[in-house]
Motif scaffolding. Structure first.
Motif, PDB file in Angstrom:
ATOM      1  N   ASP A  89      39.205  29.667  50.061  1.00 17.00           N
ATOM      2  CA  ASP A  89      37.520  29.161  50.019  1.00 17.00           C
ATOM      3  C   ASP A  89      36.600  30.206  50.093  1.00 17.00           C
ATOM      4  N   TYR A  90      36.768  31.141  51.096  1.00 17.06           N
ATOM      5  CA  TYR A  90      35.757  32.058  51.576  1.00 17.06           C
ATOM      6  C   TYR A  90      35.777  33.123  50.734  1.00 17.06           C
ATOM      7  N   THR A  91      36.585  33.763  50.034  1.00 11.57           N
ATOM      8  CA  THR A  91      36.335  34.923  49.287  1.00 11.57           C
ATOM      9  C   THR A  91      35.749  34.593  47.852  1.00 11.57           C
ATOM     10  N   PRO A  92      34.984  35.465  47.642  1.00  6.49           N
ATOM     11  CA  PRO A  92      33.957  35.436  46.391  1.00  6.49           C
ATOM     12  C   PRO A  92      34.797  35.747  45.095  1.00  6.49           C
ATOM     13  N   SER A  93      35.759  36.569  45.275  1.00  8.38           N
ATOM     14  CA  SER A  93      36.387  37.182  44.326  1.00  8.38           C
ATOM     15  C   SER A  93      37.820  37.245  44.575  1.00  8.38           C
ATOM     16  N   SER A  94      38.689  37.436  43.486  1.00  2.27           N
ATOM     17  CA  SER A  94      40.172  37.681  43.525  1.00  2.27           C
ATOM     18  C   SER A  94      40.429  39.197  43.976  1.00  2.27           C
ATOM     19  N   ASP A  95      41.364  39.264  44.806  1.00  2.00           N
ATOM     20  CA  ASP A  95      41.651  40.609  45.369  1.00  2.00           C
ATOM     21  C   ASP A  95      43.253  40.787  45.443  1.00  2.00           C
ATOM     22  N   PRO A  96      44.160  40.659  44.253  1.00  2.00           N
ATOM     23  CA  PRO A  96      45.416  40.569  44.515  1.00  2.00           C
ATOM     24  C   PRO A  96      45.953  41.754  45.520  1.00  2.00           C
ATOM     25  N   LYS A  97      45.430  42.971  45.751  1.00  3.12           N
ATOM     26  CA  LYS A  97      45.979  43.875  46.663  1.00  3.12           C
ATOM     27  C   LYS A  97      45.752  43.339  48.072  1.00  3.12           C
ATOM     28  N   SER A  98      44.733  42.553  48.482  1.00  6.49           N
ATOM     29  CA  SER A  98      44.828  42.113  49.835  1.00  6.49           C
ATOM     30  C   SER A  98      45.549  40.613  49.975  1.00  6.49           C
ATOM     31  N   ASP A  99      45.818  40.134  48.993  1.00  5.78           N
ATOM     32  CA  ASP A  99      46.753  38.897  48.944  1.00  5.78           C
ATOM     33  C   ASP A  99      48.201  39.346  49.101  1.00  5.78           C
ATOM     34  N   THR A 100      48.415  40.318  48.850  1.00  5.87           N
ATOM     35  CA  THR A 100      49.936  40.654  48.958  1.00  5.87           C
ATOM     36  C   THR A 100      50.056  41.851  50.275  1.00  5.87           C
ATOM     37  N   ASN A 101      49.040  42.028  50.690  1.00  2.80           N
ATOM     38  CA  ASN A 101      49.199  42.897  51.987  1.00  2.80           C
ATOM     39  C   ASN A 101      50.135  42.409  53.160  1.00  2.80           C
ATOM     40  N   PRO A 102      51.190  43.109  53.398  1.00  4.76           N
ATOM     41  CA  PRO A 102      52.042  42.745  54.146  1.00  4.76           C
ATOM     42  C   PRO A 102      51.775  42.406  55.692  1.00  4.76           C
ATOM     43  N   ALA A 103      50.506  43.175  56.107  1.00  3.90           N
ATOM     44  CA  ALA A 103      49.865  42.826  57.402  1.00  3.90           C
ATOM     45  C   ALA A 103      49.550  41.490  57.507  1.00  3.90           C
ATOM     46  N   TYR A 104      48.856  41.139  56.862  1.00  9.24           N
ATOM     47  CA  TYR A 104      48.387  39.584  56.835  1.00  9.24           C
ATOM     48  C   TYR A 104      49.473  38.550  56.871  1.00  9.24           C
ATOM     49  N   LEU A 105      50.320  38.632  55.710  1.00  4.92           N
ATOM     50  CA  LEU A 105      51.463  37.932  55.561  1.00  4.92           C
ATOM     51  C   LEU A 105      52.376  37.739  56.953  1.00  4.92           C
ATOM     52  N   GLN A 106      52.687  38.873  57.278  1.00  4.24           N
ATOM     53  CA  GLN A 106      53.617  38.961  58.508  1.00  4.24           C
ATOM     54  C   GLN A 106      52.928  38.459  59.834  1.00  4.24           C
ATOM     55  N   TYR A 107      51.647  38.834  60.013  1.00  2.00           N
ATOM     56  CA  TYR A 107      50.777  38.511  61.171  1.00  2.00           C
ATOM     57  C   TYR A 107      50.646  37.110  61.412  1.00  2.00           C
ATOM     58  N   PHE A 149      32.876  42.477  55.143  1.00  3.74           N
ATOM     59  CA  PHE A 149      32.127  42.967  53.912  1.00  3.74           C
ATOM     60  C   PHE A 149      33.108  44.061  53.258  1.00  3.74           C
ATOM     61  N   TRP A 150      34.113  44.539  53.748  1.00  2.68           N
ATOM     62  CA  TRP A 150      35.155  45.407  53.342  1.00  2.68           C
ATOM     63  C   TRP A 150      35.729  44.667  52.076  1.00  2.68           C
ATOM     64  N   TRP A 151      35.508  43.427  51.958  1.00  2.40           N
ATOM     65  CA  TRP A 151      36.301  42.619  50.867  1.00  2.40           C
ATOM     66  C   TRP A 151      36.107  43.250  49.517  1.00  2.40           C
ATOM     67  N   ASN A 152      37.192  43.365  48.845  1.00  6.54           N
ATOM     68  CA  ASN A 152      37.307  43.758  47.598  1.00  6.54           C
ATOM     69  C   ASN A 152      36.517  45.189  47.036  1.00  6.54           C
ATOM     70  N   SER A 153      36.748  46.239  48.069  1.00  2.15           N
ATOM     71  CA  SER A 153      35.767  47.421  47.978  1.00  2.15           C
ATOM     72  C   SER A 153      34.424  47.050  48.013  1.00  2.15           C
ATOM     73  N   ASN A 154      33.908  46.595  49.155  1.00  3.45           N
ATOM     74  CA  ASN A 154      32.719  46.362  49.496  1.00  3.45           C
ATOM     75  C   ASN A 154      31.655  45.740  48.576  1.00  3.45           C
ATOM     76  N   GLU A 155      32.241  44.583  47.568  1.00  2.00           N
ATOM     77  CA  GLU A 155      31.656  44.102  46.570  1.00  2.00           C
ATOM     78  C   GLU A 155      30.331  43.304  46.893  1.00  2.00           C
ATOM     79  N   ILE A 156      30.044  43.151  48.097  1.00  6.54           N
ATOM     80  CA  ILE A 156      28.584  42.146  48.604  1.00  6.54           C
ATOM     81  C   ILE A 156      27.533  43.292  48.534  1.00  6.54           C
TER      82      ILE A 156
END
Length: 298
Positions: A121-139, A210-217
């Protein structure tokens, strides 16, 4: 004698009438801890949201008074903090009488539904790299494929065309609306700043991602500035000093970018909370947001 009565008594009757009407519009005795809960199902994205509503101490559904509304993201944890804080601030009239609405997800025995829903809901764009980041999934102990980003525009549609009309139909609200969020919620609030011309006028952008998707904000703000010289908004931004250099630098760079544009109508302030982490700063940020965006002028 009749003329004298008219000259003296009629003004008195008028004053009494006006005073009675004012009293009827706003109860003299404040009622604290007024809050209500709603389970709201969206037909736009098929999700259910917990809407928690904190009401001002003089609120009565029988009144004709209209109140500004602050919409809080991550309401499952932000709303209890905001409701308790506003109860204290209301005690001595430190803030305006405002309706606070927390928009929350499931927040019972697991972080999973909360994390996966806000991620979308809170992400303005799709970022598959972040979606598959093991750090978020494991944590958060999430299965692969559970994080799917890029639903920000759809969620904004849910807020604008479903949640706000629902709140407006159930409570005495004005068109003066604010939105506030932390982390991904701060990212979404920043996104709303440039994509909703008349929907919100007050913004709490707290520890924004604001780091999301290569600082797109920053690209979004730059694109906005090429077409607009006016930004009618009151903006408050925060970050904790222990959140890391990248989080702090992006918040301050964004604030500087807004300031340097010299937007007409923009009222911007920011604060770095000393010795606070990304999570410990939440309570302090919410309290300060209420005071900055809704504080009464001395």
């Amino acid at each position: 004698m009749v003329i004298f009565f008219r000259k003296i008594c009629l003004p008195i009757i008028f004053i009494i009438t006006v005073s009675f009407e004012a009293t009827a519009q706003k109860g003299l005795v404040p009622v604290i801890n007024q809050q209500e809960q709603h389970l709201f199902h969206s037909t736009t994205n098929g999700k259910s949201y917990h809407l928690a509503v904190s009401l001002p101490p003089h609120y009565s559904p029988a009144d004709s008074l209209k109140y500004p509304v602050l919409y809080l993201l991550d309401g499952s944890f932000s709303f209890p903090i905001a409701h308790a804080t506003r109860t204290l601030l209301d005690m001595f009239g430190e803030i305006e009488e405002v309706i606070i609405v927390g928009i929350g997800d499931e927040w019972e025995r697991s972080y999973e539904p909360w994390m996966t829903n806000r991620w979308a809901d809170y992400t303005p764009s799709s970022d598959p790299k972040s979606d598959t980041n093991p750090a978020y999934l494991q944590y958060f102990d999430l299965p692969e494929g559970s994080l799917v980003s890029g639903g920000g525009s759809v969620f904004l549609d849910v807020i604008q065309n479903e949640i706000i009309p629902f709140i407006d139909s159930h409570y005495n609200t004005s068109a003066d609306r604010g939105i506030s969020g932390h982390s991904f919620g701060g990212l979404f609030a920043g996104y709303c700043l440039f994509t909703t011309s008349d929907l919100f006028s007050r913004f709490g952008i707290l520890s924004p991602s604001f780091w999301w998707n290569s600082n797109e904000i920053f690209d979004l703000e730059k694109s906005f500035s090429t077409k607009n010289s006016t930004l009618d908004a009151q903006v408050f931004m925060t970050v904790g000093s222990l959140e890391g250099a990248s989080m702090i630098s992006k918040m301050t760079a964004f604030a500087d970018a807004l300031q340097n544009r010299n937007y007409k109508g923009l009222n911007l302030s920011s604060h770095i909370f000393e010795n606070e982490t990304h999570n410990s700063v939440v309570a302090a940020s919410i309290s300060r947001t209420l005071r900055v965006l809704y504080g009464k002028q001395p």
